[in-house]
Design a protein around this motif. Structure first.
Motif, PDB file in Angstrom:
ATOM      1  N   MET A 229     -23.048 106.219  98.444  1.00 40.79           N
ATOM      2  CA  MET A 229     -21.689 105.673  98.441  1.00 40.79           C
ATOM      3  C   MET A 229     -21.203 105.276  99.826  1.00 40.79           C
ATOM      4  SD  MET A 229     -19.654 104.414  96.656  1.00 40.79           S
ATOM      5  CE  MET A 229     -18.376 104.215  95.502  1.00 40.79           C
ATOM      6  N   ILE A 232     -22.671 101.977 100.632  1.00 48.08           N
ATOM      7  CA  ILE A 232     -21.993 100.850  99.985  1.00 48.08           C
ATOM      8  C   ILE A 232     -20.687 100.545 100.681  1.00 48.08           C
ATOM      9  CG2 ILE A 232     -20.858 100.059  97.872  1.00 48.08           C
ATOM     10  CD1 ILE A 232     -22.847 101.648  96.296  1.00 48.08           C
ATOM     11  N   THR A 236     -19.633  97.246 102.684  1.00 53.16           N
ATOM     12  CA  THR A 236     -18.375  96.545 102.428  1.00 53.16           C
ATOM     13  C   THR A 236     -17.609  96.339 103.719  1.00 53.16           C
ATOM     14  OG1 THR A 236     -18.279  97.754 100.348  1.00 53.16           O
ATOM     15  CG2 THR A 236     -16.313  96.559 100.983  1.00 53.16           C
ATOM     16  N   ILE A 267      -1.588 107.715  97.038  1.00 50.86           N
ATOM     17  CA  ILE A 267      -1.596 107.065  95.730  1.00 50.86           C
ATOM     18  C   ILE A 267      -2.372 107.873  94.705  1.00 50.86           C
ATOM     19  CG2 ILE A 267      -2.024 104.931  94.463  1.00 50.86           C
ATOM     20  CD1 ILE A 267      -1.835 103.416  97.053  1.00 50.86           C
ATOM     21  N   SER A 268      -3.650 107.952  94.857  1.00 53.39           N
ATOM     22  CA  SER A 268      -4.434 108.665  93.841  1.00 53.39           C
ATOM     23  C   SER A 268      -5.833 108.891  94.362  1.00 53.39           C
ATOM     24  CB  SER A 268      -4.465 107.825  92.562  1.00 53.39           C
ATOM     25  OG  SER A 268      -5.661 108.072  91.854  1.00 53.39           O
ATOM     26  N   GLN A 270      -8.476 109.525  92.425  1.00 56.88           N
ATOM     27  CA  GLN A 270      -9.431 108.825  91.558  1.00 56.88           C
ATOM     28  C   GLN A 270      -9.531 107.354  91.915  1.00 56.88           C
ATOM     29  OE1 GLN A 270      -7.275 111.123  90.253  1.00 56.88           O
ATOM     30  NE2 GLN A 270      -7.665 111.370  88.079  1.00 56.88           N
ATOM     31  N   LEU A 271      -8.363 106.783  92.227  1.00 53.70           N
ATOM     32  CA  LEU A 271      -8.345 105.338  92.413  1.00 53.70           C
ATOM     33  C   LEU A 271      -8.532 104.917  93.865  1.00 53.70           C
ATOM     34  CD1 LEU A 271      -5.598 104.141  89.950  1.00 53.70           C
ATOM     35  CD2 LEU A 271      -8.055 103.913  89.760  1.00 53.70           C
ATOM     36  N   ASN A 273     -11.124 104.650  95.766  1.00 57.33           N
ATOM     37  CA  ASN A 273     -12.175 103.646  95.910  1.00 57.33           C
ATOM     38  C   ASN A 273     -11.749 102.304  95.361  1.00 57.33           C
ATOM     39  OD1 ASN A 273     -13.888 105.404  97.116  1.00 57.33           O
ATOM     40  ND2 ASN A 273     -15.142 105.808  95.317  1.00 57.33           N
ATOM     41  N   ALA A 274     -11.117 102.330  94.194  1.00 56.55           N
ATOM     42  CA  ALA A 274     -10.682 101.065  93.580  1.00 56.55           C
ATOM     43  C   ALA A 274      -9.706 100.341  94.500  1.00 56.55           C
ATOM     44  CB  ALA A 274     -10.047 101.334  92.223  1.00 56.55           C
ATOM     45  N   PHE A 277     -11.537  98.750  97.434  1.00 59.20           N
ATOM     46  CA  PHE A 277     -12.209  97.511  97.065  1.00 59.20           C
ATOM     47  C   PHE A 277     -11.217  96.405  96.761  1.00 59.20           C
ATOM     48  CE2 PHE A 277     -16.416  98.736  97.487  1.00 59.20           C
ATOM     49  CZ  PHE A 277     -16.649  99.970  96.919  1.00 59.20           C
ATOM     50  N   ALA A 278     -10.062  96.766  96.207  1.00 58.42           N
ATOM     51  CA  ALA A 278      -9.050  95.747  95.926  1.00 58.42           C
ATOM     52  C   ALA A 278      -8.550  95.127  97.226  1.00 58.42           C
ATOM     53  CB  ALA A 278      -7.897  96.356  95.131  1.00 58.42           C
ATOM     54  N   LEU A 280     -10.218  94.888  99.976  1.00 57.19           N
ATOM     55  CA  LEU A 280     -11.300  94.025 100.441  1.00 57.19           C
ATOM     56  C   LEU A 280     -11.237  92.662  99.783  1.00 57.19           C
ATOM     57  CD1 LEU A 280     -14.224  93.557 101.662  1.00 57.19           C
ATOM     58  CD2 LEU A 280     -15.006  94.177  99.402  1.00 57.19           C
ATOM     59  N   ILE A 281     -11.035  92.669  98.463  1.00 56.93           N
ATOM     60  CA  ILE A 281     -11.013  91.404  97.732  1.00 56.93           C
ATOM     61  C   ILE A 281      -9.874  90.530  98.238  1.00 56.93           C
ATOM     62  CG2 ILE A 281     -10.618  90.363  95.474  1.00 56.93           C
ATOM     63  CD1 ILE A 281     -11.994  92.859  94.296  1.00 56.93           C
TER      64      ILE A 281
END
Lengths: 300, 354, 282
Positions: A229, A232, A236, A267-268, A270-271, A273-274, A277-278, A280-281
């Motif tokens: 991880m 990755i 990124t 925030i969270s 769990q999220l 990582n999400a 990545f968001a 990054l996008i």
């Protein structure tokens, strides 16, 4: 104060990512390949250091040097056996081979050290022998920055400066830059391309070893999949900052660490990582070549 | 029509080959020749074949590297499971419900593909790849937070964003059925997937992909792969055809996901991580970019390989890795390729378009 | 009696196009009109005050030393770059804000200085891609192989072979485009461009790398294309025998500006042109 604490842990996490990202970006710059096995070299570095401290009972700094030595050799061997024969092949072919190498390293580690997590003694333990936290206390003890965090951030800056000096001022560094621009022309100028690429991989792997020790010092546990991880994320970060750019990898890594830390805190978990990545996008949509990457338009 | 003949022959051989393989396997199953583990692999292999063929459409035909294909598979898997579980009373016949679930999975994956495609397809090369990877991870993390249940009033859904909710917090009646429980994934799913259904899905996928590639739209997509600027100069709408390839690929991955999801009574989103995307990418590259029958063979061989390497016991994944590296070195080494070129017949000049 | 309504009118200025077009095209709208066309890349002005009118069936030439901005003009016409100033009228229609794909559908097709073929596809497929907007059927017709698919594919196949026969290349239909010799690749690019049914064909150095006999054949073919399809052709070339041989109106660029316009005879005797190519006479 809380925010500052999260920020600092984000920067130290980001420093680890930055060191890994620097390895990625250097290799990409010269070999134009994404070395997916990089994350697993980190893991190997961690295990070598673990073995040195646990089995050989040598001090922490020796384990770092030994890990660097082993990883450097490993990196050069991998490059010579798996990547060099494919230098003329498509980048996709090299990518898949890198994935093969990654599988190999993970499974070899699994065989040698087993699947259960190993307890990793950090380079600078969180608490010293007297039970006091090994940390710098600021603002009347309200803010505590562990020594390992300080070491990590310092290491990152030193590496960054050293690399910038190396690629800018030394002959070998210039050779590396030449190879990344045009291998053919570099060869015609008398540069030994094979040796230059090997050196790049050697440096990248040495950095991976350092990152591995620092990473494991934070997480205090080590498994064959530990490098995956972070690999990755660092990959990124390198793209985020502009692939091939050394300051870009540094910036990308730090920012990624900060974003991850703040997202986890506010925030969270769990999220986290999400969210990472968001971000990054969104950044890539606004700056398609990364933060510090150069947009090279196609000549028509 | 000399041109059509060679490619039509190849396509026909592909359909024939898959059908024959299906018949052979079914016969083996009838005569009890298949081990228990092999029987259990049949449906997943079908799903992975469809995954490989659909990814080949993006990577081999459109020429864009996608590292998040598993994300579409998971969207298809979980939406298919939700559909199948909640339609249990409305559509009691399992095969029909499976078909509906697969269609639902494909549809939701297509939507996801459109949402991802719009930003992604504006980027180039490695940047596009990293964004597809990012989306794949985001999808996985979002599904990990999903809480879904079904009762007499219908579907109940919630997103457990901060970890505070459980399956009991979504307003479901006590006699309701939990379908997806956050990080635990789908539980208690009725496993209605079957090997014949998998075979049919493969055939449909092949028809869609092969016919698309041989058509005007396929040529436009390949033109974009070979030379985007030239394609634009002859009037090809870049966004339209990139999206066409990408969304079709995503929809097929969703269908594969639905089939896969309905093969297991419990399934977590972590099953569809980056590793799975990479796995399918390896199938596609080894089978040959643009080569659909190659993807099929690669998917079957590589999926079964760890099983066949069983005798190596603990070493088997290591051997797998070494085999992979060696095969890549062999297929990309110039001397080996020249040798292979003499054995395998090609069209004059060897045009590469599937 | 009601007051006469006053309309607001803009200030009128003369258009310094100062071009020549074939007399036979005088009664028709010119296919191309550029007025004050220019583009700056950051601080560098690559093209400035480019004014030209091209007749509907004219063979026009765009010449000048290397780096003069000729390909840049082509890129402006095909919307690869967007002009910093000026207008481009194609068949009387303003092309402002169009994408390269849209421009092609409006009627401009081009070839490239560095050949851009679809190398992995066959020669015939390359032409068929050119026919993309001519023989249309939907994605679903293609997947379901509806009757329209078969009809259009057959028509496309026949049209492609017909177009390839201009250069006698129909026997090469199955060959991979990337494996063709250089000259054949250049000719294929022209066929592909023609397949898009343009009203203006832009050829960027079509004779590059050709020997004199190939060049002579190319000259005949270009004129034949113009006569058969009744389209306008603008070409960039360094080969003066080709330019002087077939170009009716010639425009000379240097450092992004037009330094001369006229017929072949006028250009050949123009001292500014001679100076640009050969340097100042000592």
């Amino acid at each position: 104060m809380e925010f500052l604490s999260y920020l600092i842990s984000g920067i130290s996490l980001g420093s680890v990512y930055a060191i890994i990202a620097l390895g990625y970006t250097m290799v990409y710059g010269i070999a134009k390949m994404l070395n997916f096995a990089h994350g697993d070299v980190i893991m190997v570095g961690g295990y070598i250091s673990f073995c040195t401290t646990s089995y050989l009972e040598l001090p922490g700094w020796v384990s770092v040097l030994l890990a660097m030595a082993v990883c450097t050799v490993l990196g050069v061997v991998i490059e010579g056996l798996a990547y060099r024969p494919l230098r003329q092949a498509t980048s996709l072919a090299v990518l898949i081979t890198a994935i093969g190498v990654s599988y190999f390293l993970q499974n070899a580690a699994l065989l040698i050290w087993g699947a259960s997590p190993k307890g990793f003694t950090p380079l600078i333990p969180a608490v010293n022998s007297k039970g006091e936290p090994n940390a710098l206390r600021l603002f009347d003890g309200q803010l505590s920055v562990s020594y390992i965090s300080l070491l990590t951030m310092a290491a990152c800056i030193v590496i960054m400066v050293a690399l910038t000096f190396f690629t800018g001022q030394t002959k070998l560094g210039k050779a590396m830059r030449a190879c990344s621009e045009d291998k053919g022309a570099a060869q015609l100028m008398g540069i030994n391309v094979n040796r230059t690429i090997s050196v790049t991989f050697a440096i990248g792997s040495a950095l991976a070893a350092i990152a591995g020790v620092l990473l494991c010092s934070f997480t205090t546990s080590l498994m064959p999949t530990t490098g995956s991880m972070p690999g990755i994320k660092a990959f990124t970060a390198a793209v985020f900052g502009g692939i091939g750019s050394i300051p870009g990898a540094f910036l990308g890594g730090i920012l990624l660490g900060v974003i991850e830390s703040l997202a986890k805190a506010y925030i969270s978990t769990q999220l986290a990582n999400a969210i990472l990545f968001a971000v990054l996008i969104v950044v890539l949509l606004v700056r398609p070549s990364g933060l510090l990457g150069k947009y090279v338009p196609e000549k028509v | 029509m000399k041109n059509l003949k060679t490619t039509t022959k190849v396509d026909f051989a592909t359909y024939l080959g898959v059908t024959l393989a299906f018949i052979v396997v079914m016969l083996c199953q009838q005569f009890g020749l298949l081990s228990r583990s092999l029987t259990g692999m049949l449906v997943p292999i079908c799903a992975y074949i469809v995954m490989a063929v659909s990814l080949n459409l993006t990577v081999g035909i459109l020429g864009e590297l996608s590292l998040g294909h598993a994300g579409f598979m998971s969207v298809g898997a979980f939406s298919g499971v939700i559909a199948s579980q909640s339609l249990q009373s409305a559509i009691p016949t399992a095969p029909l419900r499976l078909a509906v679930a697969i269609l639902v999975g494909a549809a939701f994956a297509a939507i996801a593909g459109t949402i991802v495609g719009v930003p992604v397809l504006r980027l180039r090369g490695d940047y596009l790849a990293i964004v597809t990877l990012a989306f794949g991870e985001i999808i996985k993390d979002l599904i990990n937070c999903l809480l879904v249940g079904y009762d007499s009033k219908g579907l109940h859904m919630a997103f457990n964003l901060d970890g505070s909710l459980t399956i009991n917090d979504i307003g479901m009646a006590p006699d309701g059925m939990a379908i997806i429980k956050g990080a635990q994934g789908a539980t208690g799913t009725a496993t209605i997937a079957s090997f014949p259904a998998g075979f049919i899905l493969i055939m449909i996928t092949l028809v869609i992909v092969l016919n698309l590639v041989r058509s005007r739209s396929g040529r436009a997509i390949m033109a974009l792969r070979d030379n985007r600027i030239a394609a634009e100069s002859v009037g090809i709408n870049v966004t339209k055809y990139k999206m066409m390839a990408f969304v079709t690929s995503a929809a097929l991955a969703g269908a594969a996901g639905a089939l896969y999801g309905l093969n297991y009574s419990s399934l977590a989103a972590s099953k569809f991580a980056f590793d799975t995307s990479i796995l399918v990418l390896v199938y596609v590259v080894l089978g040959g970019l643009g080569n659909m029958w190659g993807s099929i063979i690669a998917a079957v061989v590589l999926y079964v390989l760890p099983e066949a390497l069983r005798e190596f016991a603990d070493f088997r994944m290591l051997v797998y890795a070494i085999v992979l590296i060696l095969v890549m070195l062999a297929t990309n080494n110039d001397q080996v390729k020249a040798l292979a070129g003499r054995i395998i017949p090609r069209r004059k000049g060897g045009a590469k378009n599937g | 009696m009601a007051e006469k309504k006053q309309f607001e009118k803009g200030k009128m200025v003369p258009v310094p196009s100062v071009s020549i077009i074939p007399e036979r095209d005088l009664d028709k709208t010119p296919i191309l009109e550029c007025n004050h066309l220019g583009i700056d890349f950051g601080g560098l002005t690559a093209v400035n005050e480019f004014n030209i009118t091209v007749g509907r069936t004219e063979i026009a030439g765009l010449i000048g030393p290397n780096g003069a901005g000729k390909t840049t003009v082509f890129n402006l016409l095909t919307k690869v770059y967007h002009p910093t100033r000026g207008t481009i009228l194609l068949d009387g229609l303003d092309t402002h804000g169009k994408t390269p794909a849209q421009i092609n559908r409006m009627g401009i097709a081009r070839t490239f200085q560095n050949i851009r073929l679809f190398n992995n596809l066959s020669v015939e497929d390359n032409v068929k891609i050119g026919l993309h907007n001519q023989e249309k059927y939907s994605m679903f017709s293609g997947i379901l192989r509806l009757p329209k698919y078969w009809r259009q594919e057959k028509a496309a196949h026949e049209r492609a072979l017909e177009l390839l026969s201009i250069f006698d290349m129909q026997d090469l239909a199955d060959h991979q485009a990337g494996s063709l010799p250089y000259g054949a690749q250049r000719r294929l690019e022209i066929v592909r461009a023609l397949a898009t049914n343009p009203s203006l064909l832009l050829l960027d150095e079509p004779a590059a790398g050709m020997n004199p006999s190939e060049t002579a054949e190319l000259m005949e073919n270009i004129v034949k294309i113009r006569d058969t399809f009744q389209i306008a052709i603008m070409l960039i070339e360094h080969d003066m025998s080709l330019v002087m041989g077939i170009c009716e109106g010639i425009c000379v660029l240097n450092f992004g500006q037009i330094i001369a316009k006229g017929t072949a005879e006028e250009i050949q005797s123009n001292p500014t042109v001679i100076e640009a190519y050969l340097g100042k006479q000592q």
